[in-house]
Design a protein around this motif. Structure first.
Motif, PDB file in Angstrom:
ATOM      1  N   ARG A 164      16.860  -7.861  30.862  1.00 14.12           N
ATOM      2  CA  ARG A 164      17.795  -8.973  30.625  1.00 14.12           C
ATOM      3  C   ARG A 164      17.217  -9.960  29.626  1.00 14.12           C
ATOM      4  NH1 ARG A 164      18.881  -8.649  36.306  1.00 14.12           N
ATOM      5  NH2 ARG A 164      17.292 -10.244  36.694  1.00 14.12           N
ATOM      6  N   THR A 223      18.827 -10.764  25.948  1.00  9.39           N
ATOM      7  CA  THR A 223      19.192 -12.132  25.581  1.00  9.39           C
ATOM      8  C   THR A 223      18.551 -12.530  24.254  1.00  9.39           C
ATOM      9  OG1 THR A 223      19.423 -12.763  27.899  1.00  9.39           O
ATOM     10  CG2 THR A 223      19.105 -14.544  26.309  1.00  9.39           C
ATOM     11  N   ALA A 250      28.923 -10.689  27.650  1.00 12.01           N
ATOM     12  CA  ALA A 250      28.447 -11.536  28.753  1.00 12.01           C
ATOM     13  C   ALA A 250      27.229 -12.341  28.327  1.00 12.01           C
ATOM     14  CB  ALA A 250      28.112 -10.671  29.958  1.00 12.01           C
ATOM     15  N   THR A 251      26.331 -11.717  27.583  1.00 14.82           N
ATOM     16  CA  THR A 251      25.130 -12.411  27.113  1.00 14.82           C
ATOM     17  C   THR A 251      25.494 -13.493  26.106  1.00 14.82           C
ATOM     18  OG1 THR A 251      23.868 -10.363  27.445  1.00 14.82           O
ATOM     19  CG2 THR A 251      22.842 -12.089  26.108  1.00 14.82           C
ATOM     20  N   GLN A 309      26.852 -16.578  27.832  1.00 10.72           N
ATOM     21  CA  GLN A 309      25.845 -17.379  28.513  1.00 10.72           C
ATOM     22  C   GLN A 309      24.971 -18.162  27.542  1.00 10.72           C
ATOM     23  OE1 GLN A 309      23.823 -14.549  31.036  1.00 10.72           O
ATOM     24  NE2 GLN A 309      25.493 -14.464  32.516  1.00 10.72           N
ATOM     25  N   TYR A 348      34.616 -14.378  31.548  1.00  7.62           N
ATOM     26  CA  TYR A 348      33.889 -15.277  30.641  1.00  7.62           C
ATOM     27  C   TYR A 348      34.823 -16.128  29.777  1.00  7.62           C
ATOM     28  CZ  TYR A 348      29.667 -13.039  32.189  1.00  7.62           C
ATOM     29  OH  TYR A 348      28.629 -12.601  32.984  1.00  7.62           O
ATOM     30  N   MET A 378      26.008 -10.004  36.232  1.00  9.10           N
ATOM     31  CA  MET A 378      26.742 -10.484  35.065  1.00  9.10           C
ATOM     32  C   MET A 378      28.113  -9.845  34.891  1.00  9.10           C
ATOM     33  SD  MET A 378      23.443 -10.279  32.512  1.00  9.10           S
ATOM     34  CE  MET A 378      24.344 -10.685  31.024  1.00  9.10           C
TER      35      MET A 378
END
Length: 639
Positions: free
Chosen positions: A244, A248, A276-277, A280, A311, A548
């Motif tokens: 993860r 990122t 999703a990344t 965030q 999201y 996530m």
């Protein structure tokens, strides 16, 4: 993101013809509609078409050092350019721009050929150094960006992002390489370092080439390769946390842009992980886009919508009709050589949709190869267990005859296709995986080619492409071996080629966080059972993403980006295919057995057999011949 092209006199200091260079450059206008420029001096000429993404005000190319002794044209993005600039300032270099292209110029001045080791990103570039009287070219490690080159009969080295720029010069011989044809019919694309033309080459991923005037053109040097060490000492939870973190970091690097940015969202694991990344990392809603199909068997939009809703992305969906086959000739023009991945059609459409709203889009490409996601990996590992239980001689003696006797059942799920399974068990691991990847498999491919064409091949077989790579793989782990093969064949030759041409046709830059070479290197240290565990592909990746993404997105069956070829070729494309394959450019070459072609058409149209894949491969080869202007006379085979 750009299109680059140019010429270098390998023999003397002749002045390039401006008109030729202009034609080469303008043939790639779609890759860079914002600006275009030429640079000509004795012995060398550079052309550049620019799509402005970073340092819009001062990032024009070709770019030079202070005394103009070093010139560069560059396609791609170097994501660590700011850190690179800081390092080079420490060595006394002064920067006039904020562009990653100037960072490459300074890196060349400081490190020479080893500058490539300091670049993190996707790139293809050419440097001319007047003081060293040389030309240097390099391509990124995983082959995201393309680079073609050729030496003409009169000594000019031509290069360009796309093969069409070399053809536009007018001095390239368009003699077709029979090995490239054999490889295309086996794999659906022409693998690196070949092109369809004998005189031209692709610079392979992770390679560089230094050309010195007055000296013979040497072989490209490999400067990078992935090593599957499988020796990471992490437990599952630690590995998931580190994965993860690295994802990122990779996504964050790719968010630098001075233009609107978004992401593809197919509803699959990889694109969903990227979105999703992004969400965030950025407080603003992510721009996402999906292509839907009016045939529910190919439609994934409900899963993309789950991620978009979670999201709160600015999500846009367009539906493509199931008869969207009008791009055959367009694809032949875009790819410049035969290319038979039918998912190029929806890829073209999703890039078309994305460009209406953004200039840069992040994608999930590369995740299957690195993280172990393809269904074929599971089947290969099942077959590998059977191969390991019996010696090769016994397998050939027992399963080989069974494969020949058992009826072909392409209509059935692969697990029930005993003929295919028997063929795989009777082969060694590399040959079995080559057969798995085949679009037109042996013995059909041999039946398809005419006696004359087979003589031109002189016994060469496309499986040698896989054997060459396997000899360098440095691993005897069965999963790691086929991942290595995919990273050197299918990923650059099919996936990256498809995305580059489809995106640049719409002047769209696509960035692939899962192909970050540092991420790929780290994943290659993970044991194979963290990638494929039982029947679960991408095991660790899915575990890492559970906080996530919805369970239904992570653990649903993989669908792919397919189109209904079989139905097209029995319905709306039926007459077009028959006319092209029996009376068109392909039929005029004399390279194919007309009886075999007729049999494939007849059996497919009657529904007796599913020959959609080989017929599509033939149809796209015919489209290439017509686009290349080789359809009115017998095309030339290079002996």
């Amino acid at each position: 993101m750009c299109g680059i092209t140019g010429l270098f006199d390998t023999r003397s200091m002749r002045l390039p013809e401006r008109e030729r260079l202009h034609r080469m450059n303008e043939s790639q206008q779609h890759r860079g509609p914002d600006e275009g420029d030429l640079h000509i001096e004795p012995g060398v000429g550079f052309g550049h078409r620019r799509l402005s993404v970073i340092d819009i005000a001062t990032g024009q190319q070709p770019i030079f050092n202070e005394d103009k002794s070093v010139a560069l044209v560059f396609n791609g993005e170097v994501y660590n350019y700011l850190e690179l600039m800081d390092e080079l300032r420490g060595h006394g270099y002064v920067f006039r721009t904020k562009s990653d292209s100037e960072a490459i110029v300074r890196a060349w001045e400081h490190w020479g050929e080893d500058c490539v080791h300091h670049l993190r990103g996707m790139f293809a570039f050419m440097v001319h150094d007047r003081r060293r009287d040389c030309l240097f070219m390099a391509r990124d490690r995983l082959g995201v960006k393309p680079l073609h080159y050729a030496v003409t009969d009169d000594g000019w080295l031509l290069f360009g992002s796309e093969l069409k720029s070399l053809v536009a010069h007018g001095g390239l011989r368009q003699d077709i390489d029979p090995r490239a044809v054999e490889a295309y019919f086996a794999l659906g694309y022409v693998p690196d370092p070949w092109t369809i033309y004998r005189q031209a080459h692709k610079l392979a991923p992770g390679h560089r080439l230094l050309v010195k005037r007055g000296q013979p053109l040497g072989e490209p040097q490999r400067y990078w390769d992935v090593r599957f060490t499988l020796d990471a000492k992490l437990d599952e939870q630690e590995a998931a946390e580190e994965l993860r973190r690295r994802l990122t970091e990779s996504v964050k690097l790719r968010l630098k842009a001075e233009v609107p940015l978004g992401a593809f969202l197919s509803g699959g694991v990889d694109s969903s992980a990227v979105v999703a990344t992004m969400a965030q990392l950025d407080g603003q809603p992510v721009n996402t886009c999906s292509i839907g199909f009016d045939d529910p068997k190919f439609n994934e939009t409900e899963f993309a919508q789950m991620v978009a809703d979670r999201y709160r992305t600015r999500h846009r969906v367009e539906t493509v009709g199931s008869d969207d086959f009008g791009l055959v000739d367009m694809l032949a023009h875009l790819y410049d050589e035969p290319y038979a991945d039918s998912s190029a059609i929806p890829t073209y459409r999703v890039c078309e949709l994305a460009r209406k709203h953004v200039t840069v889009a992040l994608s999930g490409d590369g995740g299957d190869e690195s993280l172990g996601g393809y269904r074929r990996y599971r089947m290969h590992m099942m077959e590998e267990r059977m191969r390991s239980a019996f010696p090769l001689a016994l397998r050939k003696g027992v399963f080989g005859p069974l494969a020949r006797l058992y009826p072909k059942a392409d209509w059935a799920p692969r697990v029930f296709r005993a003929k295919t399974t028997f063929q795989a068990i009777a082969r060694n691991s590399v040959e079995a995986y080559f057969n798995t990847m085949g679009l037109v498999r042996d013995p059909l491919r041999q039946q398809l080619f005419s006696d004359g064409f087979r003589r031109e091949l002189q016994g060469w077989h496309a499986s040698e492409v896989f054997h060459q790579h396997a000899r360098r793989a440095g691993t005897d782990d069965p999963l790691a071996l086929i991942q290595y093969l995919d990273m050197h064949t299918y990923l650059p030759g099919d996936i990256n080629t498809k995305v580059d041409r489809a995106s640049m046709a719409h002047s769209l830059e696509v960035r692939e966080p899962l192909m970050d070479h540092e991420l790929v290197e780290w994943v290659a240290t993970l044991p194979s059972d963290l990638k494929l565990r039982g029947q679960e592909g991408k095991y660790l990746f899915k575990k890492a993403l559970e906080p996530m993404l919805p369970h239904d997105v992570l653990y649903r069956p993989k669908m792919g980006f397919a189109v209904p070829l079989a139905r097209w070729l029995r319905g709306p494309l039926r007459e077009q295919a028959r006319q092209a394959l029996q009376h068109g450019a392909l039929a005029q070459t004399g390279w194919f057995n007309p009886g075999t072609v007729a049999r494939l058409l007849d059996q497919h149209e009657r529904g007796a057999m599913d020959h959609a894949q080989p017929l599509w491969v033939l149809l796209m080869f015919d489209a290439f011949l017509r686009n290349a202007g080789l359809g009115t006379t017998t095309a030339r085979i290079a002996a």
